[in-house]
Write a protein that holds these residues in place. Structure first.
Motif, short mmCIF file in Angstrom:
data_model
loop_
_atom_site.label_atom_id
_atom_site.label_comp_id
_atom_site.label_asym_id
_atom_site.label_seq_id
_atom_site.Cartn_x
_atom_site.Cartn_y
_atom_site.Cartn_z
N THR A 199 6.31 7.20 4.13
CA THR A 199 5.48 6.22 3.42
C THR A 199 6.16 5.72 2.14
OG1 THR A 199 4.36 7.87 2.05
CG2 THR A 199 3.39 7.40 4.23
N GLU A 232 6.78 -0.76 7.71
CA GLU A 232 5.88 -1.91 7.86
C GLU A 232 6.33 -3.07 6.98
OE1 GLU A 232 1.70 -1.17 7.48
OE2 GLU A 232 1.77 0.47 8.94
N TYR A 233 7.08 -2.77 5.93
CA TYR A 233 7.58 -3.79 5.01
C TYR A 233 9.06 -4.07 5.24
CZ TYR A 233 3.25 -2.36 2.77
OH TYR A 233 1.94 -2.05 2.53
N ASP A 271 0.46 4.17 0.78
CA ASP A 271 0.28 5.11 1.89
C ASP A 271 0.63 4.53 3.25
OD1 ASP A 271 -0.53 7.30 0.26
OD2 ASP A 271 -2.41 6.22 -0.08
N ARG A 272 1.19 3.34 3.29
CA ARG A 272 1.66 2.74 4.54
C ARG A 272 3.14 3.09 4.72
NH1 ARG A 272 -2.01 2.26 7.58
NH2 ARG A 272 -0.66 1.01 8.87
N PRO A 273 3.61 3.14 5.96
CA PRO A 273 5.03 3.41 6.19
C PRO A 273 5.93 2.31 5.61
CG PRO A 273 3.77 3.73 8.20
CD PRO A 273 2.85 3.08 7.20
N ASP A 324 0.87 -1.18 0.00
CA ASP A 324 0.00 0.00 0.00
C ASP A 324 0.91 1.23 0.00
OD1 ASP A 324 -1.63 2.19 0.67
OD2 ASP A 324 -2.76 1.06 2.16
#
Length: 126
Positions: A105, A91-92, A86-88, A84
């Motif tokens: 992001t 997070e990945y 718009d996710r930081p 996504d």
């Protein structure tokens, strides 16, 4: 009158149009030093170079050569819903969050809006 740059190296007969295109580019950019190697089905079909004192074994700088492939992969991952925008990023890739980067992001990183200007200590030549 400027001399037409020489293109050195070889191509297989089927890839001779690549030599012509390479020569056209070299003619449009005086002082260009460039190399091009193409493999088709694991077989070398193009090995060309031009400019200055370049040879087929010269080391030339590469700039942004992976961006196209990286953004294609990113687009496919976004399309499949695996990432996504718009996710930081963290997070990945958890390690990315260091040094105050936890809120950046994927969209900011991909669009060069993250404000990341370089590599600490610079890049060392081997």
């Amino acid at each position: 009158m400027t001399a037409t740059p020489q293109v050195h190296g070889s191509t297989t007969p089927a890839f001779e149009p690549v030599r012509a295109a390479f020569a056209d580019i070299a003619a449009c950019e005086p002082g260009l030093e460039a190399q091009l190697a193409v493999y088709h089905q694991g077989v070398p079909v193009v090995d060309l170079w031009t400019g200055g004192e370049s040879t087929g074994d010269s080391l030339l700088a590469l700039y942004s050569t992976g961006k196209g492939a990286a953004f294609l992969v990113l687009a496919l991952l976004v399309q499949e819903g695996a990432i996504d925008l718009d996710r930081p990023v963290a997070e990945y890739w958890a390690e990315f969050a260091t040094a105050g980067k936890s809120g950046i992001t994927v969209r900011q990183l991909a669009s060069h809006q993250a404000g990341l200007l370089g590599v600490a200590g610079g890049v060392q030549r081997g």
